[in-house]
Design a protein around this motif. Structure first.
Motif, PDB file in Angstrom:
ATOM      1  N   UNK A   1       0.612  -1.483   0.039  1.00  0.00           N
ATOM      2  CA  UNK A   1      -0.202   0.314  -0.301  1.00  0.00           C
ATOM      3  C   UNK A   1       0.276   1.382   0.255  1.00  0.00           C
ATOM      4  N   UNK A   2       1.985   1.139   0.622  1.00  0.00           N
ATOM      5  CA  UNK A   2       2.924   2.503   0.859  1.00  0.00           C
ATOM      6  C   UNK A   2       3.324   3.338  -0.570  1.00  0.00           C
ATOM      7  N   UNK A   3       3.790   2.111  -1.176  1.00  0.00           N
ATOM      8  CA  UNK A   3       4.595   1.836  -3.141  1.00  0.00           C
ATOM      9  C   UNK A   3       2.859   2.237  -3.599  1.00  0.00           C
ATOM     10  N   UNK A   4       1.774   1.176  -3.511  1.00  0.00           N
ATOM     11  CA  UNK A   4       0.982   2.506  -4.463  1.00  0.00           C
ATOM     12  C   UNK A   4       0.440   4.232  -4.416  1.00  0.00           C
ATOM     13  N   UNK A   5       0.819   4.110  -3.120  1.00  0.00           N
ATOM     14  CA  UNK A   5       0.569   6.084  -2.377  1.00  0.00           C
ATOM     15  C   UNK A   5       1.639   6.229  -3.138  1.00  0.00           C
ATOM     16  N   UNK A   6       2.785   6.149  -3.085  1.00  0.00           N
ATOM     17  CA  UNK A   6       4.014   6.414  -3.358  1.00  0.00           C
ATOM     18  C   UNK A   6       3.789   7.443  -4.599  1.00  0.00           C
ATOM     19  N   UNK A   7       3.621   8.323  -5.061  1.00  0.00           N
ATOM     20  CA  UNK A   7       3.766   8.885  -5.900  1.00  0.00           C
ATOM     21  C   UNK A   7       4.635   9.497  -7.389  1.00  0.00           C
ATOM     22  N   UNK A   8       6.365   9.036  -6.668  1.00  0.00           N
ATOM     23  CA  UNK A   8       7.046   9.036  -7.343  1.00  0.00           C
ATOM     24  C   UNK A   8       7.190   6.927  -8.428  1.00  0.00           C
ATOM     25  N   UNK A   9       5.979   6.441  -7.717  1.00  0.00           N
ATOM     26  CA  UNK A   9       5.863   5.517  -8.271  1.00  0.00           C
ATOM     27  C   UNK A   9       5.081   4.883  -9.058  1.00  0.00           C
ATOM     28  N   UNK A  10       3.938   6.275  -9.566  1.00  0.00           N
ATOM     29  CA  UNK A  10       2.400   6.275 -10.728  1.00  0.00           C
ATOM     30  C   UNK A  10       2.935   7.268 -11.749  1.00  0.00           C
ATOM     31  N   UNK A  11       3.980   8.509 -11.258  1.00  0.00           N
ATOM     32  CA  UNK A  11       4.494   8.920 -12.529  1.00  0.00           C
ATOM     33  C   UNK A  11       5.142   9.256 -13.068  1.00  0.00           C
ATOM     34  N   UNK A  12       5.476   8.068 -13.281  1.00  0.00           N
ATOM     35  CA  UNK A  12       6.523   6.915 -14.006  1.00  0.00           C
ATOM     36  C   UNK A  12       7.365   8.216 -15.003  1.00  0.00           C
ATOM     37  N   UNK A  13       6.474   7.871 -16.441  1.00  0.00           N
ATOM     38  CA  UNK A  13       8.081   9.008 -17.591  1.00  0.00           C
ATOM     39  C   UNK A  13       7.320  10.655 -17.586  1.00  0.00           C
ATOM     40  N   UNK A  14       6.423  10.793 -16.975  1.00  0.00           N
ATOM     41  CA  UNK A  14       5.866  12.283 -16.763  1.00  0.00           C
ATOM     42  C   UNK A  14       7.204  13.665 -17.195  1.00  0.00           C
ATOM     43  N   UNK A  15       8.185  13.296 -16.174  1.00  0.00           N
ATOM     44  CA  UNK A  15       9.429  14.081 -16.790  1.00  0.00           C
ATOM     45  C   UNK A  15       9.760  14.427 -17.988  1.00  0.00           C
ATOM     46  N   UNK A  16      10.006  13.375 -18.432  1.00  0.00           N
ATOM     47  CA  UNK A  16      10.534  13.555 -19.936  1.00  0.00           C
ATOM     48  C   UNK A  16       9.772  13.514 -20.934  1.00  0.00           C
ATOM     49  N   UNK A  17       8.429  13.615 -20.328  1.00  0.00           N
ATOM     50  CA  UNK A  17       7.162  14.332 -21.893  1.00  0.00           C
ATOM     51  C   UNK A  17       7.586  15.552 -21.495  1.00  0.00           C
ATOM     52  N   UNK A  18       7.312  16.121 -20.524  1.00  0.00           N
ATOM     53  CA  UNK A  18       7.626  17.175 -19.999  1.00  0.00           C
ATOM     54  C   UNK A  18       8.956  18.056 -20.767  1.00  0.00           C
ATOM     55  N   UNK A  19       9.868  17.258 -20.715  1.00  0.00           N
ATOM     56  CA  UNK A  19      11.360  17.923 -21.247  1.00  0.00           C
ATOM     57  C   UNK A  19      10.550  17.443 -23.337  1.00  0.00           C
ATOM     58  N   UNK A  20      10.218  16.797 -23.388  1.00  0.00           N
ATOM     59  CA  UNK A  20       9.566  16.443 -24.834  1.00  0.00           C
ATOM     60  C   UNK A  20       9.243  17.725 -25.171  1.00  0.00           C
ATOM     61  N   UNK A  21       7.610  18.034 -24.738  1.00  0.00           N
ATOM     62  CA  UNK A  21       6.738  19.173 -24.857  1.00  0.00           C
ATOM     63  C   UNK A  21       7.558  20.444 -24.983  1.00  0.00           C
ATOM     64  N   UNK A  22       9.020  20.917 -23.730  1.00  0.00           N
ATOM     65  CA  UNK A  22       9.394  21.711 -23.801  1.00  0.00           C
ATOM     66  C   UNK A  22      10.292  21.599 -24.936  1.00  0.00           C
ATOM     67  N   UNK A  23      11.028  20.877 -24.578  1.00  0.00           N
ATOM     68  CA  UNK A  23      12.190  21.256 -26.369  1.00  0.00           C
ATOM     69  C   UNK A  23      10.953  21.163 -27.664  1.00  0.00           C
ATOM     70  N   UNK A  24      10.275  20.331 -28.071  1.00  0.00           N
ATOM     71  CA  UNK A  24       9.507  20.579 -29.268  1.00  0.00           C
ATOM     72  C   UNK A  24       8.638  22.533 -29.568  1.00  0.00           C
TER      73      UNK A  24
END
Length: 75
Positions: free
Chosen positions: A47-70
């Motif tokens: 349950x602790x892992x399921x509620x850890x935001x780091x475990x479900x943000x996945x590749x969001x930082x890479x996606x944000x970087x790609x949008x900013x680069x575009x």
């Protein structure tokens, strides 16, 4: 019990926990941890892992970087 009945029971337990969390203004994680039937399906560590935001943000930082680069290329 069959897998289907176990799945339905787990779904009912989580639904009930969501309702309780909402009505008592308690974090869902705390309600789940206080429900022994839930803990028969998952451990407190899971349950602790399921509620850890780091475990479900996945590749969001890479996606944000790609949008900013575009955007930089357009602007």
């Amino acid at each position: 019990p069959t897998r289907r009945s176990s799945d339905l029971e787990a779904h009912r337990l989580v639904t009930d926990a969501c309702r309780k969390a909402t009505s008592t203004h308690t974090h869902l994680r705390d309600v789940l941890l206080a429900t022994p039937a839930i803990l028969s399906y998952v451990s407190s560590e899971q349950l602790a892992r399921l509620f850890d935001p780091g475990s479900y943000l996945g590749m969001s930082s890479q996606m944000i970087d790609a949008v900013l680069d575009s955007a930089k290329k357009i602007l």
